[in-house]
Design a protein around this motif. Structure first.
Motif, short mmCIF file in Angstrom:
data_model
loop_
_atom_site.label_atom_id
_atom_site.label_comp_id
_atom_site.label_asym_id
_atom_site.label_seq_id
_atom_site.Cartn_x
_atom_site.Cartn_y
_atom_site.Cartn_z
N ALA A 131 0.83 -1.21 0.00
CA ALA A 131 0.00 0.00 0.00
C ALA A 131 0.86 1.26 0.00
CB ALA A 131 -0.92 -0.01 1.22
N ILE A 132 1.91 1.27 0.81
CA ILE A 132 2.77 2.45 0.90
C ILE A 132 3.51 2.68 -0.42
CG2 ILE A 132 4.81 3.40 2.07
CD1 ILE A 132 3.79 1.84 4.61
N LEU A 133 4.00 1.59 -1.03
CA LEU A 133 4.65 1.71 -2.33
C LEU A 133 3.67 2.19 -3.39
CD1 LEU A 133 6.76 -1.59 -2.32
CD2 LEU A 133 7.71 0.70 -2.58
N GLY A 134 2.45 1.66 -3.33
CA GLY A 134 1.44 2.01 -4.34
C GLY A 134 1.01 3.46 -4.24
N VAL A 135 0.80 3.95 -3.02
CA VAL A 135 0.38 5.34 -2.82
C VAL A 135 1.53 6.29 -3.15
CG1 VAL A 135 -0.36 7.01 -1.06
CG2 VAL A 135 -1.43 4.75 -1.17
N GLY A 136 2.75 5.89 -2.75
CA GLY A 136 3.95 6.62 -3.17
C GLY A 136 4.16 7.99 -2.55
N LYS A 137 3.60 8.25 -1.38
CA LYS A 137 3.69 9.59 -0.79
C LYS A 137 4.84 9.74 0.21
CE LYS A 137 -1.36 10.36 -0.84
NZ LYS A 137 -1.56 11.66 -1.46
N VAL A 138 5.39 8.63 0.71
CA VAL A 138 6.34 8.72 1.82
C VAL A 138 7.67 9.35 1.41
CG1 VAL A 138 5.41 6.83 3.22
CG2 VAL A 138 7.06 6.32 1.42
N ALA A 139 8.35 9.92 2.41
CA ALA A 139 9.71 10.42 2.17
C ALA A 139 10.67 9.24 2.01
CB ALA A 139 10.15 11.30 3.32
N SER A 140 10.44 8.18 2.80
CA SER A 140 11.23 6.95 2.61
C SER A 140 10.50 5.78 3.25
CB SER A 140 12.63 7.09 3.23
OG SER A 140 12.57 7.01 4.65
N LEU A 141 10.80 4.60 2.73
CA LEU A 141 10.26 3.36 3.28
C LEU A 141 11.42 2.40 3.49
CD1 LEU A 141 7.97 1.38 4.03
CD2 LEU A 141 7.75 0.83 1.60
N THR A 142 11.57 1.92 4.73
CA THR A 142 12.64 0.96 5.04
C THR A 142 12.01 -0.33 5.55
OG1 THR A 142 14.08 2.80 5.67
CG2 THR A 142 14.75 0.60 6.39
N LEU A 173 -6.94 -5.17 5.36
CA LEU A 173 -6.49 -4.96 6.75
C LEU A 173 -5.27 -4.05 6.80
CD1 LEU A 173 -7.00 -8.62 8.01
CD2 LEU A 173 -8.31 -6.60 8.73
N GLY A 174 -4.39 -4.18 5.78
CA GLY A 174 -3.24 -3.27 5.69
C GLY A 174 -3.70 -1.83 5.57
N LEU A 175 -4.70 -1.59 4.73
CA LEU A 175 -5.24 -0.23 4.58
C LEU A 175 -5.89 0.25 5.88
CD1 LEU A 175 -6.96 -0.44 1.06
CD2 LEU A 175 -4.73 0.55 1.60
N GLY A 176 -6.62 -0.65 6.53
CA GLY A 176 -7.28 -0.29 7.78
C GLY A 176 -6.28 0.12 8.85
N ALA A 177 -5.17 -0.60 8.92
CA ALA A 177 -4.12 -0.27 9.91
C ALA A 177 -3.52 1.10 9.60
CB ALA A 177 -3.05 -1.34 9.89
N LEU A 178 -3.19 1.35 8.34
CA LEU A 178 -2.61 2.64 7.96
C LEU A 178 -3.58 3.78 8.26
CD1 LEU A 178 -0.92 1.58 4.59
CD2 LEU A 178 0.27 2.26 6.69
N ASP A 179 -4.85 3.55 8.00
CA ASP A 179 -5.88 4.55 8.25
C ASP A 179 -5.95 4.90 9.75
OD1 ASP A 179 -8.47 5.94 7.15
OD2 ASP A 179 -9.15 4.82 8.91
N ARG A 180 -5.94 3.88 10.61
CA ARG A 180 -6.03 4.13 12.06
C ARG A 180 -4.80 4.88 12.57
NH1 ARG A 180 -10.16 1.16 14.74
NH2 ARG A 180 -11.69 0.69 13.12
N VAL A 181 -3.63 4.51 12.08
CA VAL A 181 -2.40 5.18 12.52
C VAL A 181 -2.42 6.63 12.07
CG1 VAL A 181 0.12 5.21 12.34
CG2 VAL A 181 -1.08 3.03 12.61
#
Length: 374
Positions: A84-95, A319-327
């Protein structure tokens, strides 16, 4: 001696008994050759499922943030978060942190993620030397984060590494399961001290000590997010004096141990100003599930019960999207539930589930013949 009244503390009559837990199996040559294509297909399908649901979740908060995922390769929750994070592509970095064998599906998904990030220009690093509180793996991670300009990170831990078995002096537990030969039951066997320590440490103690190690090394932690399952809350299932003893299978005996560390850490930090979340998920069809005695059987029965009740299952990509949404809500909107429930659609089926499992058998004329329930 306590009289055992639990149906899960004695063998079910007429069912074959096997001692222990499902063994780790080595992939065949053909499976190994298929892993690269399977990994690509897995990520493509996960993202397709997620893209269709994106308008229901707010992932805008990811913009400009640095995210650290521990245990995020493969078809599990971590892989869904990464996809999801790769697909959305908004982050400064992903490790990503993992410790995957080179001949594994998880390793190949790491390679696919690397290739995807390279194409899109997303700042991405995958470190496959595991999670550590000291030494070279930690040094590598710190150097990577500093190189990425990550002064603060959002840390998710979805590591799966625990052993199923009995603790010292505990009565037996029998867990029904199914394979090609039909229904049988596992008799859980005692774990030695080292196995118990590993089970407590990797997913539990190390997971919650990690944020402080990052802070001590100059990396702020914006949020610490862990993964849990409701079986870990079922204290009555751990008490041999109760009829409910053993009803959570290996979660009644050993798998709850690391979750106690996650829950204690989350409670301790509630109201402290730090964002700490222990998110509860439903049964997830991941590669770890078949390694839990009765894991796939539990998932199959739950699906049957949901179908009977007309409940839509919520699968790993969602569920991955749900977790990101809650955070995101916690970081940007003041949402302060330390124990979010992404399993609320099926929690009310538990009592029914226990009664079905207690009666499950291999008699084709019975209402509880196993094939009627999965």
């Amino acid at each position: 001696m306590t009289e055992l009244t639990s149906p899960f503390a004695k063998p079910y009559p007429g069912l074959p008994v096997r001692e222990g837990a499902p063994p780790l199996s080595r992939p065949t040559k053909e499976e190994i050759e298929a892993f690269p294509a399977e990994a690509q297909q897995l990520l493509d399908q996960t993202w397709a499922d997620q893209a269709a649901l994106l308008d229901q979740f707010n992932l805008d908060w990811l913009e400009g943030r640095h995210v650290l995922l521990a245990g995020a390769t493969g078809p599990g929750l971590g892989g869904a978060l990464a996809t999801a994070i790769l697909g959305v592509g908004k982050v400064a970095s992903l490790t990503l942190l993992s410790r995957d064998l080179k001949k594994s599906l998880n390793f190949e998904t790491g390679k696919v993620m690397e290739a995807q990030a390279e194409k899109t220009g997303l700042r991405f690093r995958w470190l496959n030397d595991g999670m550590a509180l000291e030494g070279k793996p930690l040094e590598n991670l710190l150097a990577t984060l500093k190189e990425n300009g990550a002064e603060r990170v959002v840390y998710f831990n979805t590591v799966a590494a625990a052993l199923s078995g009995l603790q010292p002096e505990m009565p037996p537990v029998f867990v029904k399961d199914v394979d090609d030969e039909g229904l049988f039951q596992w008799q859980l066997t005692p774990l030695d001290e080292k196995a118990i320590e590993i089970t407590k440490f990797v997913m539990g103690e190390m997971a919650v000590r990690f944020p402080q190690v990052l802070e001590d090394n100059g990396i702020g932690v914006e949020a610490s997010v862990f993964a849990d399952w409701r079986g870990s809350l079922d204290k009555i299932g751990r008490d041999p004096r109760q009829r409910e003893y053993g009803r959570q299978g290996a979660y009644s005996t050993s798998l709850y141990l690391p979750k106690e560390s996650l829950q204690a850490y989350t409670r301790e930090h509630y109201g402290s100003g730090k964002v700490v979340m222990d998110i509860f998920y439903p049964i997830m069809r991941t590669r770890a599930l078949p390694l839990i005695p009765g894991g796939m059987t539990m998932a199959n029965i739950t699906d049957t019960l949901m179908a009977k009740e007309g409940i839509r299952p919520v699968r790993v990509p969602e569920l991955g999207l749900g977790a990101l949404d809650r955070v995101g809500k916690a970081l940007a909107e003041g949402y302060d539930n330390p124990f979010p429930r992404l399993d609320s659609h099926d929690t009310h089926l538990d009592e029914w589930f226990y009664e079905v499992v207690a009666r499950l058998n291999n008699d084709e004329d019975s209402d509880f013949y196993y094939k009627r329930w999965m």
